[in-house]
Design a protein around this motif. Structure first.
Motif, mmCIF file in Angstrom:
data_model
loop_
_atom_site.group_PDB
_atom_site.id
_atom_site.type_symbol
_atom_site.label_atom_id
_atom_site.label_comp_id
_atom_site.label_asym_id
_atom_site.label_seq_id
_atom_site.Cartn_x
_atom_site.Cartn_y
_atom_site.Cartn_z
ATOM 1 N N MET A 163 -0.539 0.005 -12.179
ATOM 2 C CA MET A 163 -0.689 1.462 -12.031
ATOM 3 C C MET A 163 -1.965 1.806 -11.276
ATOM 4 O O MET A 163 -1.981 2.717 -10.445
ATOM 5 N N ALA A 164 -3.048 1.084 -11.551
ATOM 6 C CA ALA A 164 -4.304 1.322 -10.833
ATOM 7 C C ALA A 164 -4.124 1.064 -9.340
ATOM 8 O O ALA A 164 -4.621 1.831 -8.493
ATOM 9 N N ALA A 165 -3.390 -0.006 -9.004
ATOM 10 C CA ALA A 165 -3.116 -0.297 -7.597
ATOM 11 C C ALA A 165 -2.288 0.826 -6.967
ATOM 12 O O ALA A 165 -2.550 1.243 -5.824
ATOM 13 N N GLY A 166 -1.309 1.329 -7.713
ATOM 14 C CA GLY A 166 -0.496 2.430 -7.200
ATOM 15 C C GLY A 166 -1.310 3.685 -6.976
ATOM 16 O O GLY A 166 -1.150 4.373 -5.953
ATOM 17 N N VAL A 167 -2.188 4.006 -7.910
ATOM 18 C CA VAL A 167 -3.050 5.186 -7.763
ATOM 19 C C VAL A 167 -3.954 5.018 -6.540
ATOM 20 O O VAL A 167 -4.187 5.970 -5.784
ATOM 21 N N GLY A 168 -4.463 3.797 -6.330
ATOM 22 C CA GLY A 168 -5.293 3.542 -5.150
ATOM 23 C C GLY A 168 -4.535 3.795 -3.864
ATOM 24 O O GLY A 168 -5.069 4.399 -2.914
ATOM 25 N N VAL A 169 -3.268 3.357 -3.807
ATOM 26 C CA VAL A 169 -2.434 3.603 -2.627
ATOM 27 C C VAL A 169 -2.194 5.104 -2.448
ATOM 28 O O VAL A 169 -2.249 5.629 -1.328
ATOM 29 N N ALA A 170 -1.949 5.818 -3.557
ATOM 30 C CA ALA A 170 -1.725 7.262 -3.491
ATOM 31 C C ALA A 170 -2.964 7.989 -2.953
ATOM 32 O O ALA A 170 -2.860 8.902 -2.123
ATOM 33 N N LEU A 171 -4.135 7.585 -3.423
ATOM 34 C CA LEU A 171 -5.385 8.208 -2.968
ATOM 35 C C LEU A 171 -5.629 7.946 -1.487
ATOM 36 O O LEU A 171 -6.270 8.757 -0.796
ATOM 37 N N ALA A 172 -5.138 6.799 -0.998
ATOM 38 C CA ALA A 172 -5.333 6.447 0.413
ATOM 39 C C ALA A 172 -4.272 7.054 1.323
ATOM 40 O O ALA A 172 -4.245 6.766 2.525
ATOM 41 N N GLY A 173 -3.393 7.878 0.756
ATOM 42 C CA GLY A 173 -2.390 8.559 1.568
ATOM 43 C C GLY A 173 -0.988 8.034 1.407
ATOM 44 O O GLY A 173 -0.061 8.524 2.050
ATOM 45 N N SER A 174 -0.803 7.021 0.584
ATOM 46 C CA SER A 174 0.512 6.469 0.281
ATOM 47 C C SER A 174 1.303 6.130 1.537
ATOM 48 O O SER A 174 2.489 6.426 1.654
ATOM 49 N N GLN A 175 0.635 5.496 2.491
ATOM 50 C CA GLN A 175 1.315 5.092 3.720
ATOM 51 C C GLN A 175 2.278 3.933 3.431
ATOM 52 O O GLN A 175 2.048 3.123 2.539
ATOM 53 N N LEU A 176 3.320 3.875 4.244
ATOM 54 C CA LEU A 176 4.389 2.907 3.995
ATOM 55 C C LEU A 176 3.874 1.467 4.028
ATOM 56 O O LEU A 176 4.259 0.646 3.193
ATOM 57 N N TRP A 177 3.004 1.142 4.983
ATOM 58 C CA TRP A 177 2.524 -0.240 5.068
ATOM 59 C C TRP A 177 1.683 -0.601 3.843
ATOM 60 O O TRP A 177 1.716 -1.747 3.388
ATOM 61 N N MET A 178 0.962 0.368 3.290
ATOM 62 C CA MET A 178 0.188 0.126 2.078
ATOM 63 C C MET A 178 1.115 -0.149 0.896
ATOM 64 O O MET A 178 0.856 -1.036 0.075
ATOM 65 N N GLN A 179 2.198 0.630 0.796
ATOM 66 C CA GLN A 179 3.166 0.408 -0.270
ATOM 67 C C GLN A 179 3.796 -0.983 -0.149
ATOM 68 O O GLN A 179 3.993 -1.672 -1.155
ATOM 69 N N ALA A 180 4.097 -1.386 1.086
ATOM 70 C CA ALA A 180 4.731 -2.694 1.291
ATOM 71 C C ALA A 180 3.785 -3.831 0.920
ATOM 72 O O ALA A 180 4.178 -4.778 0.223
ATOM 73 N N VAL A 181 2.545 -3.759 1.378
ATOM 74 C CA VAL A 181 1.565 -4.800 1.040
ATOM 75 C C VAL A 181 1.324 -4.823 -0.464
ATOM 76 O O VAL A 181 1.290 -5.890 -1.106
ATOM 77 N N GLY A 182 1.161 -3.625 -1.052
ATOM 78 C CA GLY A 182 0.955 -3.546 -2.500
ATOM 79 C C GLY A 182 2.131 -4.108 -3.273
ATOM 80 O O GLY A 182 1.954 -4.794 -4.293
ATOM 81 N N LEU A 183 3.347 -3.833 -2.791
ATOM 82 C CA LEU A 183 4.548 -4.331 -3.457
ATOM 83 C C LEU A 183 4.571 -5.858 -3.469
ATOM 84 O O LEU A 183 4.882 -6.480 -4.493
ATOM 85 N N VAL A 184 4.237 -6.475 -2.340
ATOM 86 C CA VAL A 184 4.220 -7.939 -2.278
ATOM 87 C C VAL A 184 3.198 -8.509 -3.256
ATOM 88 O O VAL A 184 3.480 -9.448 -4.012
#
Length: 355
Positions: free
Chosen positions: A75-96
Motif C-alpha cells: 500500500m505504501a508503494a501504491g501511495v507513492g505511485v499515486a503521489l507521483a502522478g500514477s503514471q502507467l510506467w510507474m504502475q507497471a514497474v511497481g506491479l513487477v
C-alpha cells in the motif's frame, strides 16, 4: 471420564468471524469519523487476518505479522505511485516489484492464501486513490493501526484455546501441522518460474486491457490473472479460471444491484462484514461461490474511495475479468507445451490432476 475429541467440522467458522471483524471494525470506525475515502486502506490492511488461518498460533503469529507488513509495504508503494502522478510506467514497474516481493514472501511462508492477489490488489488500488502529501500521515496511521488490529484479531483464538480448550476440546477444530519453512526456496528454479509466470501474465493482461477502447479499470484484468495462476507447486487448471469467471459475473450482478440502491456508508460496512465472513467460509470449498461474496465486498468498499457509476463498474469488471481469465488459460497451454518439450513440469505445477 473420557475427554471428548476435537470437533470434526471442516468449516472454519472462527476464522471467518475473525476475518470479518478484522476488516469490519476499522471500516466502521472510518465511517463513524466521516472518512469513507480511506476505506480501501482499512480493507486491504484487514486482509492480514486471513493469512495462516489454520496454522499453530506460534507459527501463525509470524505468518500474520509478515503478511501484515507485506500488505503495508504494498500500500505504501501504491501511495507513492499515486503521489507521483500514477503514471502507467510507474504502475507497471511497481506491479513487477510487488509480484516478485509477494510471490517470494508467500512461497517462503508457505502460507494460505498462496497467490499474490491481496498484495497486488492493495498496490494497484492504492496507486489510483487520489491522495495529497498532507494525507500521508493519516493514511500511514490507518494502515498501521488496521494491520496491528488485524494481527491481534487473528491471534485472539490463542487466548480462547488457552482458556477453554482444556475444558471443551470438542468445540475446537484441530490446527494444522507446523510447516517446515526455509529461505532455500528462494534459490530454486521453481520459484522463479512461478514469478515469471505471474509477471508475464500480469503485464500482458494489463497491456491488452489498456488498449481496449471504452473500458476502464485495467487492473481488474491483472487481478484476474494473479488470482487464477497457480502458486508454487500448484497445478494450473482451466476449471479454476472458469470458476473465477462465473463467480465474478454473479458477484458483479449482486454488487451492481446493491450500488444502484445508493446504499449509505453503514450499509457498505455491513456488506463488507457479511461478504468477508462468507468468502472465508467458501474459499476452500467452492471458489466461484466465494467470489459471489468477495466481489460485492471489493466493489462496494472500493466505491467508497473511488465513486463511479455502478453500470460502468459492472461492464468493466466483467470484461476485464474475462480478459484476465483468457490470458491465464493461454499461459496454461503455453506452459504445457514447454513441459512436453523439456520432459518435466514447470515449477509452478505438480502432479495434481488438471481439469
Amino acid at each position: 471420564m473420557t475427554t471428548p475429541a476435537h470437533s470434526t467440522r471442516t468449516i472454519n467458522i472462527e476464522g471467518a468471524i475473525r476475518a470479518a471483524v478484522a476488516g469490519g471494525a476499522p471500516l466502521a470506525l472510518l465511517i463513524a469519523l466521516g472518512m469513507p475515502g480511506y476505506a480501501a486502506f482499512a480493507m486491504f490492511a484487514g486482509f492480514t487476518a486471513i493469512f495462516g488461518a489454520t496454522e499453530p498460533y506460534r507459527q501463525r503469529a509470524v505468518t500474520t505479522g509478515v503478511a501484515g507488513a507485506m500488505q503495508a509495504v504494498c500500500m505504501a508503494a501504491g501511495v507513492g505511485v499515486a503521489l507521483a502522478g500514477s503514471q502507467l510506467w510507474m504502475q507497471a514497474v511497481g506491479l513487477v516489484l510487488v509480484l516478485v516481493f509477494a510471490v517470494c514472501t508467500l512461497s517462503a511462508l508457505r502460507s494460505i492464501p498462496a497467490q499474490p492477489i491481496f498484495p497486488v490488489f492493495a498496490f494497484l488500488v492504492s496507486s489510483l486513490v487520489p491522495v495529497r502529501p498532507a494525507d500521508v500521515p493519516v493514511i500511514a496511521t490507518i494502515i498501521a493501526c488496521s494491520v496491528v488490529w488485524a494481527w491481534l484479531v487473528a491471534m485472539s483464538g490463542s487466548v480462547m484455546r488457552l482458556v477453554l480448550h482444556p475444558h471443551a476440546p470438542h468445540r475446537f477444530r484441530p490446527l494444522a501441522e507446523r510447516k517446515h519453512r526455509s529461505l532455500a526456496v528462494l534459490r530454486t528454479p521453481a520459484l522463479w518460474e512461478t514469478v515469471a509466470l505471474n509477471v508475464v501474465g500480469a503485464l500482458v493482461a494489463g497491456a491488452v486491457a489498456e488498449t481496449i477502447p471504452g473500458l476502464g479499470h485495467p487492473y481488474w484484468a491483472v487481478i484476474a490473472v494473479v488470482s487464477t495462476l497457480p502458486a508454487l507447486r500448484q497445478r494450473h487448471t482451466v476449471f479454476r479460471a472458469f470458476q473465477r469467471f462465473i463467480g465474478t459475473i454473479g458477484g458483479t450482478v449482486i454488487a451492481v444491484g446493491i450500488l444502484l440502491l445508493e446504499p449509505s456508508a453503514w450499509w457498505i460496512v455491513l456488506i463488507a462484514v457479511v461478504g468477508q465472513f462468507f468468502a472465508e467460509i467458501f474459499v476452500a470449498r467452492h471458489y466461484a461461490v466465494c467470489l459471489l461474496f468477495l466481489t460485492p465486498l471489493a466493489l462496494a468498499v472500493s466505491w467508497l474511495s473511488l465513486p463511479e457509476a455502478p453500470e460502468l463498474l459492472a461492464l468493466d469488471r466483467v470484461a476485464q475479468t474475462t480478459l484476465g481469465a483468457l490470458v491465464s488459460v493461454a499461459l496454461l497451454f503455453v506452459g504445457r507445451g514447454i513441459e512436453r518439450r523439456r520432459g518435466r513440469a514447470l515449477g509452478a505445477t505438480s502432479a495434481i490432476r488438471t481439469v
